[in-house]
Design an enzyme around this catalytic site. Structure first.
Site, mmCIF file in Angstrom:
data_model
loop_
_atom_site.group_PDB
_atom_site.id
_atom_site.type_symbol
_atom_site.label_atom_id
_atom_site.label_comp_id
_atom_site.label_asym_id
_atom_site.label_seq_id
_atom_site.Cartn_x
_atom_site.Cartn_y
_atom_site.Cartn_z
ATOM 1 N N LYS A 155 0.820 -1.211 0.000
ATOM 2 C CA LYS A 155 0.000 0.000 0.000
ATOM 3 C C LYS A 155 0.859 1.269 0.000
ATOM 4 C CE LYS A 155 -0.699 0.242 5.051
ATOM 5 N NZ LYS A 155 -0.037 1.533 5.291
ATOM 6 N N ASP A 156 2.150 1.147 0.343
ATOM 7 C CA ASP A 156 3.030 2.320 0.383
ATOM 8 C C ASP A 156 3.697 2.620 -0.953
ATOM 9 O OD1 ASP A 156 2.463 2.640 3.056
ATOM 10 O OD2 ASP A 156 4.316 1.705 3.769
ATOM 11 N N ARG B 169 -7.599 8.814 4.786
ATOM 12 C CA ARG B 169 -8.759 7.944 4.566
ATOM 13 C C ARG B 169 -9.448 7.603 5.882
ATOM 14 N NH1 ARG B 169 -9.282 2.860 5.878
ATOM 15 N NH2 ARG B 169 -7.028 2.498 5.936
ATOM 16 N N ARG B 170 -8.657 7.148 6.852
ATOM 17 C CA ARG B 170 -9.259 6.786 8.142
ATOM 18 C C ARG B 170 -9.904 8.001 8.804
ATOM 19 N NH1 ARG B 170 -3.963 3.354 9.466
ATOM 20 N NH2 ARG B 170 -4.620 1.312 8.662
ATOM 21 N N ARG C 297 1.867 10.031 14.341
ATOM 22 C CA ARG C 297 2.876 9.262 13.625
ATOM 23 C C ARG C 297 3.566 8.366 14.630
ATOM 24 N NH1 ARG C 297 6.007 10.872 9.318
ATOM 25 N NH2 ARG C 297 6.975 8.854 9.690
ATOM 26 N N ARG D 205 2.323 4.325 19.196
ATOM 27 C CA ARG D 205 0.925 4.729 19.080
ATOM 28 C C ARG D 205 0.077 4.064 20.160
ATOM 29 N NH1 ARG D 205 -0.471 5.510 12.660
ATOM 30 N NH2 ARG D 205 1.620 5.995 11.955
ATOM 31 N N CYS E 142 -1.501 11.497 -2.673
ATOM 32 C CA CYS E 142 -1.306 10.715 -1.454
ATOM 33 C C CYS E 142 -2.310 11.097 -0.370
ATOM 34 C CB CYS E 142 0.110 10.882 -0.925
ATOM 35 S SG CYS E 142 0.471 12.524 -0.255
#
Length: 307
Positions: free
Chosen positions: A72-73, A120-121, A138, A144, A232
């Site tokens: 996905k990156d 998106r989230r 980040r 996190r 992006c």
């Protein structure tokens, strides 16, 4: 001669690359990228594709023989001189909510602080729970997770959203309090999949790891991004799957603040060799016809180094 396999140096990247290295009998070579050194938002660094740049430079320079990416990156544009030699079987593509006290998305209290670094989230959360206080974060998974329920009020979050695959790869699936269903919560194109990249002409060195259904599904999902020329920061989710001889592809694009969304879904014969590309075109074109460019940064001029 032992294959040298390049990967990002994070715990997650080392864990996921370790499975590929073990299958290939390769030696892991950690590589640090600008994205790993900086705590700035990914969009300001050029998107998640910044992680791929250092790995690809090492591959081109002959410092390693193979590199492993979170698929996905990767930018959607082909990289001259390099090739995706294998896409192993995909892991769980869902997003996972990790909340204090076993809370779910529906039971989080009004005004709860929820962390995510993904546009998106963020859009999906705003659409589902506009009362939440969304916090840009980040850092690696452990960093996190340490903020969920932290004592320091400046750091404290009530929940964070992460990829289920990432949690599983570092044995932290126990931190998830809810897994969000793909049919209602589509995730980033190719989420949960790995891309094993080689120099062009050397794909045979890794081709035994290729899982065709996974490659077809992620090709379709990433094909939507490519067709939309998405930047992006474009909040787009996509999900492809197979059932009863058909391949299904759904994509959803959100206004960044979550106040509007568009969805397109199509299916075609899974035995068609061009099914992934054809479905991607149909889905993306329908989204554009519905007005996707009015919701998010897509279409001509929107594409950045990372798509």
């Amino acid at each position: 001669m032992t294959l040298r396999l390049g990967t990002r140096a994070s715990a997650l990247a080392m864990a996921q690359a370790g499975t590929v290295a073990a299958a290939l009998g390769a030696e892991l070579v950690p590589i640090v990228s600008d994205g790993d050194r900086s705590s700035a938002p990914l969009a300001s660094l050029g998107g998640a594709g910044v992680f791929a740049t250092a790995l690809r430079a090492a591959l081109r320079a002959g410092e390693v023989d193979v590199v492993v990416h979170s698929y996905k990156d990767l930018p959607t544009a082909p990289e001259e001189g390099l090739a995706i030699g294998a896409v192993p079987t995909r892991a769980d593509a869902r997003d996972a909510l990790c909340a204090r006290d076993g809370l779910t998305l529906d039971t989080l209290p009004e005004g709860a602080r929820v962390g995510t670094g993904s546009p998106r989230r963020r859009a999906q959360l705003a659409a589902r729970r506009p009362d939440l206080d969304l916090v840009d974060i980040r850092g690696n998974i452990d960093t996190r997770l340490s903020r969920v329920g932290a004592e320091d009020p400046e750091r404290r979050l009530d929940a964070i959203l992460l990829a289920a695959a990432g949690l599983a790869r570092i044995d932290r699936s126990d931190a998830a309090t809810e897994f969000l269903p793909l049919e209602r919560w589509p995730t980033a194109p190719a989420q949960g999949a790995l891309a094993v990249e080689t120099r062009a002409g050397e794909e045979h060195r890794v081709s035994r790891l290729d899982h065709r259904p996974t490659r077809m599904a992620v090709d379709a999902e990433r094909g939507v991004l490519a067709r939309l020329e998405a930047g992006c920061a474009a909040p787009i989710g996509a999900h492809a799957f197979f059932d009863d001889g058909l391949m299904f592809l759904t994509a959803r694009i959100y206004r960044p603040d979550g106040t509007a969304q568009l969805t397109s879904a199509h299916a075609a014969d899974a035995d068609d060799p061009d099914v992934a590309a054809e479905l991607a075109v149909r889905v993306a074109d329908e989204l554009l016809a519905q007005g996707a460019a009015d919701l998010a940064p897509v279409g001509p001029g929107a594409r950045e180094d990372h798509a």
